[in-house]
Design an enzyme around this catalytic site. Sequence first.
Site, short mmCIF file in Angstrom:
data_model
loop_
_atom_site.label_atom_id
_atom_site.label_comp_id
_atom_site.label_asym_id
_atom_site.label_seq_id
_atom_site.Cartn_x
_atom_site.Cartn_y
_atom_site.Cartn_z
N CYS A 1 -73.85 -28.09 59.88
CA CYS A 1 -74.23 -29.47 59.65
C CYS A 1 -75.69 -29.48 59.25
O CYS A 1 -76.55 -29.11 60.04
CB CYS A 1 -74.02 -30.32 60.89
SG CYS A 1 -74.51 -32.01 60.59
N CYS B 1 -77.51 -33.48 60.57
CA CYS B 1 -77.77 -33.70 61.99
C CYS B 1 -77.01 -32.61 62.70
O CYS B 1 -76.85 -31.54 62.18
CB CYS B 1 -77.25 -35.07 62.39
SG CYS B 1 -75.57 -35.30 61.81
N SER B 2 -76.56 -32.85 63.90
CA SER B 2 -75.76 -31.82 64.53
C SER B 2 -74.37 -32.34 64.85
O SER B 2 -73.96 -32.40 66.00
CB SER B 2 -76.46 -31.27 65.75
OG SER B 2 -77.52 -30.47 65.33
N CYS B 3 -73.67 -32.73 63.82
CA CYS B 3 -72.31 -33.20 63.99
C CYS B 3 -71.44 -32.00 64.32
O CYS B 3 -71.27 -31.11 63.51
CB CYS B 3 -71.79 -33.83 62.70
SG CYS B 3 -72.93 -35.06 62.07
#
Lengths: 206, 124
Positions: free
Chosen positions: A110, A113-115
């Site tokens: 990702c 962001c940190s999906c």
Amino acid sequence: MSKRFYYGNERESYSAARVRALEALLIEKGIIGSETVDKVLDYFETEMGPFNGAKLVARAWVDPEFKARLLADTTAAIAEMDFPTGMAGAEGENMAVVENTEGVHNVIVCTLCSCYPWPVLGLPPYWFKDPTFRARTVREPRAVLKEFGFPLEESTEVRVWDSSAQIRWFVLPERPKGTEGMSEEELAAHITPEAMMGVARVEVKA
Amino acid sequence: MQTKFEHFAATSLMGGSEHPPRQNGELMFDREWEERAFSIAISLSKKGYYEWESFRQQLIYSIAEWESAHCKDDSSYDSSWDYYQRWLLALERIVLGSSIISSEELEAKTNEFISREQQATSNS
């Protein structure tokens, strides 16, 4: 953790003695406890707990119809499983699976962001959130996989899947050869979060 | 998200020349002393004897030292490279540098273990 080679020469016994001396002195001085070193190692060995994603992958391996549903509509297929409420993904989030085959390897990342598909894979490891890891995986996935001890064949195509707030990807790894006789539960025990992120293969250790 | 120090320490080494060897995603140790040296470095930083970043810099420096002393075209380049020898050197330096242990103590203790080992071998 794997051990592959045997070294036996003088430099080796010197290094081994040196490390033992360090540990012994630190224990004598009360700086570390006699269990400290083993505790740290235990953490790395047992860090991987059971998780929902492993059950999904194992089911897909033994049940071709489930696999087809999982690939077609991941969120609906997850809802079929007997997972605790909320595990099919929070509101507005869709999960999607990409399948590894002999010629195609998938990695999830990702860049924005940190999906991360945490209901399926658990909490993301630290490095997944690291900007360098994300940027490098997109730019040079083969080099990154090699650092993970997972070099790919030249002929294998690499696909990098970038998660977003709308779609969170995870990987359906290849079923290892020689596991035809194993049950769903036995298979699930071998599936790691790394394999479902595409940075490792599923290995059945003897 | 909560991050365990162990996880942070191991993964902060990724992406540079100082990354530890891995096998199919997992940390790979060839010899028992490697995993003990690995764990001692993490334990001491976790207890606050030095910042993890200081150890990392020491490791990068130890690796760079080896690289500047070896030529890439050398036939022995790959076979003489030993990641955990560099790790151990970095660990010794940071431990001696932070005055936790003196170099005399470390020498004496190392020799004690070596002679004990030699006795055990000659007795068997």
